[in-house]
Design a protein around this motif. Structure first.
Motif, PDB file in Angstrom:
ATOM      1  N   GLY A 225     -28.379   1.331 -15.829  1.00 45.63           N
ATOM      2  CA  GLY A 225     -27.593   0.561 -16.808  1.00 45.63           C
ATOM      3  C   GLY A 225     -27.906  -0.921 -16.762  1.00 45.63           C
ATOM      4  N   TYR A 226     -27.360  -1.642 -17.756  1.00 50.06           N
ATOM      5  CA  TYR A 226     -27.426  -3.108 -17.769  1.00 50.06           C
ATOM      6  C   TYR A 226     -26.050  -3.659 -17.507  1.00 50.06           C
ATOM      7  CZ  TYR A 226     -31.314  -2.746 -21.210  1.00 50.06           C
ATOM      8  OH  TYR A 226     -32.452  -2.468 -21.875  1.00 50.06           O
ATOM      9  N   ILE A 227     -26.009  -4.760 -16.820  1.00 49.24           N
ATOM     10  CA  ILE A 227     -24.748  -5.476 -16.713  1.00 49.24           C
ATOM     11  C   ILE A 227     -24.970  -6.805 -17.437  1.00 49.24           C
ATOM     12  CG2 ILE A 227     -23.126  -6.567 -15.131  1.00 49.24           C
ATOM     13  CD1 ILE A 227     -24.459  -4.179 -13.219  1.00 49.24           C
ATOM     14  N   THR A 228     -24.252  -7.003 -18.516  1.00 47.06           N
ATOM     15  CA  THR A 228     -24.508  -8.165 -19.352  1.00 47.06           C
ATOM     16  C   THR A 228     -24.077  -9.435 -18.636  1.00 47.06           C
ATOM     17  OG1 THR A 228     -23.810  -6.688 -21.062  1.00 47.06           O
ATOM     18  CG2 THR A 228     -24.335  -8.916 -21.726  1.00 47.06           C
TER      19      THR A 228
ATOM     20  N   ALA B  83     -29.852 -14.120 -23.700  1.00 50.38           N
ATOM     21  CA  ALA B  83     -30.833 -14.050 -24.774  1.00 50.38           C
ATOM     22  C   ALA B  83     -31.458 -12.655 -24.814  1.00 50.38           C
ATOM     23  CB  ALA B  83     -31.913 -15.095 -24.566  1.00 50.38           C
ATOM     24  N   PHE B  84     -31.592 -12.079 -23.660  1.00 53.24           N
ATOM     25  CA  PHE B  84     -32.189 -10.746 -23.591  1.00 53.24           C
ATOM     26  C   PHE B  84     -31.126  -9.676 -23.406  1.00 53.24           C
ATOM     27  CE2 PHE B  84     -35.217 -13.786 -21.901  1.00 53.24           C
ATOM     28  CZ  PHE B  84     -36.175 -13.688 -22.899  1.00 53.24           C
ATOM     29  N   GLY B  85     -29.875 -10.114 -23.379  1.00 53.32           N
ATOM     30  CA  GLY B  85     -28.802  -9.136 -23.349  1.00 53.32           C
ATOM     31  C   GLY B  85     -28.578  -8.476 -22.019  1.00 53.32           C
ATOM     32  N   ALA B  86     -29.018  -9.056 -20.932  1.00 56.71           N
ATOM     33  CA  ALA B  86     -28.725  -8.451 -19.641  1.00 56.71           C
ATOM     34  C   ALA B  86     -28.700  -9.485 -18.548  1.00 56.71           C
ATOM     35  CB  ALA B  86     -29.752  -7.391 -19.307  1.00 56.71           C
ATOM     36  N   GLY B  87     -27.823  -9.310 -17.600  1.00 54.03           N
ATOM     37  CA  GLY B  87     -27.763 -10.206 -16.468  1.00 54.03           C
ATOM     38  C   GLY B  87     -28.282  -9.516 -15.228  1.00 54.03           C
ATOM     39  N   ALA B  88     -28.088  -8.224 -15.172  1.00 54.24           N
ATOM     40  CA  ALA B  88     -28.593  -7.466 -14.027  1.00 54.24           C
ATOM     41  C   ALA B  88     -28.811  -6.019 -14.438  1.00 54.24           C
ATOM     42  CB  ALA B  88     -27.590  -7.535 -12.877  1.00 54.24           C
TER      43      ALA B  88
END
Ligand code: ATP
Length: 576
Positions: A438-441, A448-453
């Motif tokens: 998953g992504y964590i926003t 800008a790329f829609g993800a923080g981790a």
């Protein structure tokens, strides 16, 4: 069985994300299934018509499926495509239109539908597109809305019910043998033949006995045997005694199947890759002294003159479909063959390694393109240490140490085979293969790329589930984020995928398919991660993880590092 009945099962399977209920639903399905259709149902559950190594693809483009739907439900292609876009899923769109037009089931059986899908897959030549469209329309006109929903996903390759092979085996055992106690035997047969349909069919008509007797066969990839880790040459000798030590080549694992002049090759994750290696096909025809054979090898570019080995990355460049012939000339591959699994009608898996290596030597005597791996019998740590140094100085990855008396255990990772690499002296030096879950926003620049981790996990084969080990955020370049989005956005989900066990709830779930190689400083215990977590105890986690590479080329999600391996790596940390 009626196809509408099977579709009801699809519907229920799609709704559940618990593995235990997947097994229950499947085992109910199998109890209702007749012998003549069981293999077909098992393939259809995977959205296929044959085992994955048989190149029988139904493959229809979205716009062609739209035409079939439009014709079945008196709509037009543009409106259907708009509905696809609106609902984000072709299956839902077909279901909705079928519902609206009051589509009725005319009683098609699973076999009827399978036969038509097979015809679609086999249609070739002029007018293929139209013929396929008409065949699919014909099916849609005869099924109800729920069936239509699942049916259209099959030619699109979108029927992803998230059912792993171990889950199917568990369900087969539950349905036919009453419980899962004989699962191991079934798994063994699967590891030797890679064909779930064949195993199901054999279980139905010959019982467990028949399944146990299923032998390896040329053309069916065998699940690869893999290595355990130990921290040092001394530990290896202490644990394994006298061993066979071989160079560890860092190339591409290739299983070579020869049946007369018919040559096929499979990757580590059992994908067909024959077309990739024209020079190995040629060599298999001329250098093998046997009519039929299965060899296990590592292919890489090697120059005998300069004794240079090209690493994995260079070798994989060849995977690009274009320029294979040119690459075969400019960068010819050699296959370093380290095992023989079958020869002239006889499976060799149960023979001890020592004997297999002897047979191998007689089978590829030329050592021209197919080269028998360098090996040596060793019983003291000093000699092993020297060999490791020697391997590293030659630009190799290290050595693989094998028990002389061990059989070839298809699909196993145990102490029959152990790898030693450079710096194998205790710190965490081997990489871990993780699956993106998953992504964590995040906030700021990364948004800008829609993800923080990224939330990443590993695989627990015992439970057939994916468990989390880490969040990876810092250290990913913009370029890498872009690459991740390219791959992951297509398989993003708004709910937790089946077979994922996580305490952390990411902003976006990703279907467990993308494998990345991760290097970390250390493995620690952590209450928030589910890898290796048992009641009340913390799980295991990675400290300072960083992305090394994408491993999709040769690994499926289920080939990620296992929980057991991670725990062993944890226990070996810091030990000399
Ligand atoms: P790695 O990333 O270290 O290659 P892995 O998970 O792909 O790990 P391992 O079990 O760690 O697989 O190592 C076995 C791999 O090493 C095999 O899959 C094969 O590709 C490669 N290999 C190279 N030389 C040998 C050899 N002589 N015997 C067995 N495997 C070898």
């Amino acid at each position: 069985m009626k196809f509408s009945k099977l579709s009801e099962y699809f519907e229920n399977l799609e709704k559940t994300s618990s593995r235990l209920s997947l097994i229950d639903i499947l085992s109910d399905l199998f109890k209702e299934t007749e012998e003549k259709e069981i293999d077909k149902i098992v393939y259809l559950l995977q959205g296929r018509l044959a085992p994955f190594f048989v190149p029988l693809e139904i493959g229809m483009a979205e716009k062609n499926v739209a035409v079939s739907i439009a014709n079945a439900y008196k709509s037009n292609k543009e409106d259907v495509l708009k509905l696809f876009a609106k609902l984000g899923d072709e299956g839902l769109a077909a279901g909705e239109l079928a519902q609206k037009t009051g589509a009725k089931d005319s009683g098609l059986t699973v076999e009827d539908v399978y036969k038509t899908l097979e015809e679609i897959a086999k249609t070739q030549g002029a007018g293929t597109v139209e013929k396929r469209q008409t065949l699919l329309t014909g099916l849609l006109e005869n099924v109800d809305a729920v069936s239509a929903k699942h049916l259209v996903r099959i030619p699109l390759g979108n029927l992803r019910l998230g059912i792993g092979d171990p889950t199917v085996l568990d369900a087969l055992a539950t349905a036919k043998l009453g419980d899962k106690s004989n699962r191991k035997l079934m798994e063994g047969a699967y590891n030797r033949t890679s064909d779930l349909g064949l195993i199901a069919k054999t279980l139905f008509n010959k019982g467990l006995d028949g399944v146990e007797k299923l032998e390896v066969r040329v053309g069916n990839p065998i699940r690869s045997e893999l290595c355990e880790r130990l921290p040092s040459p001394a530990k290896v000798i202490e644990k394994m005694g006298e061993v066979d030590a071989q160079y560890k080549y860092d190339g591409f694992r290739v299983q070579i199947h020869k049946d007369g002049d018919n040559i096929r090759m499979f990757s580590r994750n059992l994908e067909e890759m024959t077309h990739m290696f024209p020079e190995l096909i040629e060599a298999a025809k001329t250098e093998i002294k046997a009519e039929s054979v299965i060899l296990d090898s590592e292919a890489l570019a090697y120059s005998p003159e300069s004794e240079e080995f090209l690493p994995f990355q260079e070798t994989t460049k060849r995977r690009r479909k274009h320029g294979i012939e040119e690459m075969a000339k400019s960068l010819p591959l050699k296959a370093f063959v380290f095992d023989i699994l079958y020869k002239d009608g006889k499976g060799l898996l149960d023979k001890p390694l020592e004997e297999r290596l002897q047979i191998l030597k007689e089978t590829i005597p030329n050592n021209d393109v197919l080269i028998k791996t360098g090996n040596q019998t060793i019983k003291d740590p000093k000699t092993l240490s020297n060999l490791l140094e020697d391997a590293i100085s030659k630009g190799l990855e290290g050595v693989v140490i094998k028990k002389l008396q061990s059989p070839y255990e298809a699909g196993a990772r145990n102490f029959n085979w152990v790898k030693l690499k450079r710096h194998s002296s205790g710190e965490l030096n081997d990489t871990i293969d993780c699956v993106i879950l998953g992504y964590i926003t995040g906030r700021g620049k990364r948004t800008a790329f829609g993800a923080g981790a990224l939330l990443v996990g590993i695989y627990d084969p015992k439970k057939d589930e994916f468990v989390t080990v880490s969040k990876i955020g810092t250290g990913l370049s913009d370029e890498e984020w872009r690459e991740i989005h390219n791959r992951a956005d297509k398989i993003a989900l708004d709910h937790k995928p089946p077979r994922v066990n996580s305490i952390i709830n990411p902003s976006v779930w990703i279907r467990p398919e993308i494998v990345i190689e991760v290097l970390a400083d250390e493995i620690t215990r952590s209450p928030v991660h589910t890898a290796g977590k048992e009641d009340g105890e913390p799980g295991y986690a990675l400290r300072f993880p960083r992305l090394v590479s994408f491993r999709n080329a040769d690994k499926k999600a289920e080939d990620a590092t296992s929980v057991e391996e991670l725990i062993e790596m944890y226990q070996q940390q810091g030990k000399k």
